[in-house]
Scaffold this active site. Structure first.
Site, PDB file in Angstrom:
ATOM      1  N   TYR A  95      15.172   7.966  10.342  1.00 58.54           N
ATOM      2  CA  TYR A  95      15.169   7.948  11.816  1.00 58.54           C
ATOM      3  C   TYR A  95      16.572   7.803  12.417  1.00 58.54           C
ATOM      4  O   TYR A  95      16.740   7.960  13.615  1.00 58.54           O
ATOM      5  CB  TYR A  95      14.235   6.851  12.342  1.00 58.54           C
ATOM      6  CG  TYR A  95      12.797   7.299  12.336  1.00 58.54           C
ATOM      7  CD1 TYR A  95      12.352   8.282  13.217  1.00 58.54           C
ATOM      8  CD2 TYR A  95      11.894   6.769  11.428  1.00 58.54           C
ATOM      9  CE1 TYR A  95      11.035   8.726  13.200  1.00 58.54           C
ATOM     10  CE2 TYR A  95      10.574   7.206  11.395  1.00 58.54           C
ATOM     11  CZ  TYR A  95      10.147   8.181  12.285  1.00 58.54           C
ATOM     12  OH  TYR A  95       8.851   8.628  12.264  1.00 58.54           O
ATOM     13  N   GLU A 181      -6.943  -1.260  -7.791  1.00 57.50           N
ATOM     14  CA  GLU A 181      -6.473   0.021  -7.239  1.00 57.50           C
ATOM     15  C   GLU A 181      -6.500   0.042  -5.719  1.00 57.50           C
ATOM     16  O   GLU A 181      -5.514   0.366  -5.072  1.00 57.50           O
ATOM     17  CB  GLU A 181      -7.330   1.174  -7.780  1.00 57.50           C
ATOM     18  CG  GLU A 181      -6.927   2.522  -7.201  1.00 57.50           C
ATOM     19  CD  GLU A 181      -7.836   3.671  -7.603  1.00 57.50           C
ATOM     20  OE1 GLU A 181      -7.698   4.743  -7.001  1.00 57.50           O
ATOM     21  OE2 GLU A 181      -8.670   3.503  -8.510  1.00 57.50           O
ATOM     22  N   ASP A 234     -10.858   2.969 -10.136  1.00 55.25           N
ATOM     23  CA  ASP A 234     -12.020   3.859 -10.076  1.00 55.25           C
ATOM     24  C   ASP A 234     -12.134   4.613 -11.395  1.00 55.25           C
ATOM     25  O   ASP A 234     -11.117   4.890 -12.055  1.00 55.25           O
ATOM     26  CB  ASP A 234     -11.869   4.876  -8.937  1.00 55.25           C
ATOM     27  CG  ASP A 234     -12.027   4.254  -7.554  1.00 55.25           C
ATOM     28  OD1 ASP A 234     -12.595   3.142  -7.470  1.00 55.25           O
ATOM     29  OD2 ASP A 234     -11.600   4.886  -6.570  1.00 55.25           O
TER      30      ASP A 234
END
Length: 353
Positions: A95, A181, A234
């Protein structure tokens, strides 16, 4: 600091010498994302080979002239920050001149190239990562102003900040570390007061693919306490990929593997074999996408999988079924099955790989 300044001065000196000789200056950086430059070591994970192939960023070539200029620009910003002992985030750098840098990813890539080129860890360049990871559990430390921070209260979730990573006053009586996770699962375990009920532990989440600070903290805690580290992901190729980043590292950051990887991390769950063992209904599972198939095929080819026959077996179960599952699938058995049954049984009876 003096080492960083000297390394940058050496780069600029080469540029000036080329100009003095009326030659176009060139920067040489390692091919960080080329698997041919990566080797697998049991004790470290994925690391860059000493004499890897390189690429040239030329100042006289239309394809790379802008990259050359941006690299020098960021080098000058780092030099000023190190000199003045100030810090900036990668976002601050982008920025500071969005028209010049064009994208945040371009800035991120150049910063990693600079770290690799200078052979200096990224955190020593005075550039902070905007962190997204959380830590909670049996961990406490004292802030510089004397404030005591205690993560043991289930209401206290600490954002993982760079300033934790050099601390020598971390205190913990945890028996293990659990890497989770997803943020949703992490929050669920907090609600169930998991880290106090089973045995004292530290819970960490990178909220998906972990950022640099989260990986550094996992390594810091391993170095400090030498307690078992388990991963809860997962049962899908993306979850396996994330676990591999913590355990073995990533190709793009392989030049910093010694500071980032923890090869002793265990795969606690959710294992593809658990789905059959727990009689999870097929209706609760999600069919593979083409992207899942490609990701799994890529993981199966990696050098560390050959050293993990039990992992290989789990990946074959996943490939054969062409089905995946999120950790939340366990709520189909009962709302608190994860914290009340699944994790305690796994931890007590050794159901990890």
């Amino acid at each position: 600091s003096s080492e960083v300044l000297e390394a940058i001065e050496n780069v600029i000196q080469d540029v000036v010498q080329s100009l003095a000789q009326k030659k176009a200056p060139v920067l040489t950086v390692a091919n960080r994302t080329d698997w041919r430059n990566i080797e697998y070591k049991d004790s470290v994970g994925l690391q860059m080979i000493p004499h890897c192939t390189t690429k040239k960023i030329r100042s006289d070539c239309p394809q790379s002239a802008q990259r050359f200029a941006l690299t020098l620009k960021i080098l000058s910003m780092i030099y000023k920050m190190v000199q003045s002992n100030t810090y900036a985030t990668k976002r601050d750098i982008y920025y500071s001149d969005t028209l010049l840098f064009r994208s945040q990813s371009a800035v991120d890539h150049i910063i990693n190239d600079i770290s690799c080129m200078l052979k200096i860890p990224r955190r020593s360049l005075h550039i902070l990562s905007t962190t997204k990871g959380f830590v909670a559990g049996n961990l406490s430390y004292t802030e510089e102003d004397g404030t005591k921070v205690n993560c043991t209260c289930s209401a206290t979730v600490c954002i993982i900040k760079q300033k934790y990573l050099n601390r020598k006053d971390l205190i913990s009586h945890a028996k293990f570390i659990l890497i989770v996770e997803k943020d949703a699962t992490f929050q669920r375990l907090l609600d169930d007061d998991f880290f106090n009920k089973v045995s004292p532990c530290i819970m960490i989440t990178g909220r998906g693919v972990p950022d640099l600070n989260t990986r550094l903290l996992v390594r810091k805690l391993w170095d400090s306490f030498q307690i078992p580290i388990f991963s809860l992901m997962d049962a899908d190729p993306h979850g396996v990929e994330i676990m591999c980043v913590y355990k073995y590292g990533s190709v793009s950051m392989s030049f910093e593997a010694h500071h980032l990887t923890v090869p002793s991390i265990k795969w606690l769950g959710l294992l593809p074999s658990d789905l059959k063992r727990l009689n999870i209904s097929k209706d609760a599972l999600i069919p593979f996408t083409k992207q899942d198939q490609n990701k799994l095929a890529s993981i199966k080819k990696r050098p560390y999988i050959a050293c993990q026959p039990l992992w290989k077996k789990e990946l074959e179960i996943m490939a054969a079924s062409q089905l995946k599952a999120e950790i939340q699938v366990l709520t189909s058995l009962s709302q608190d099955y994860l914290s009340r049954v699944y994790l305690p049984n796994k931890l007590q009876f050794g159901g990890w790989l």
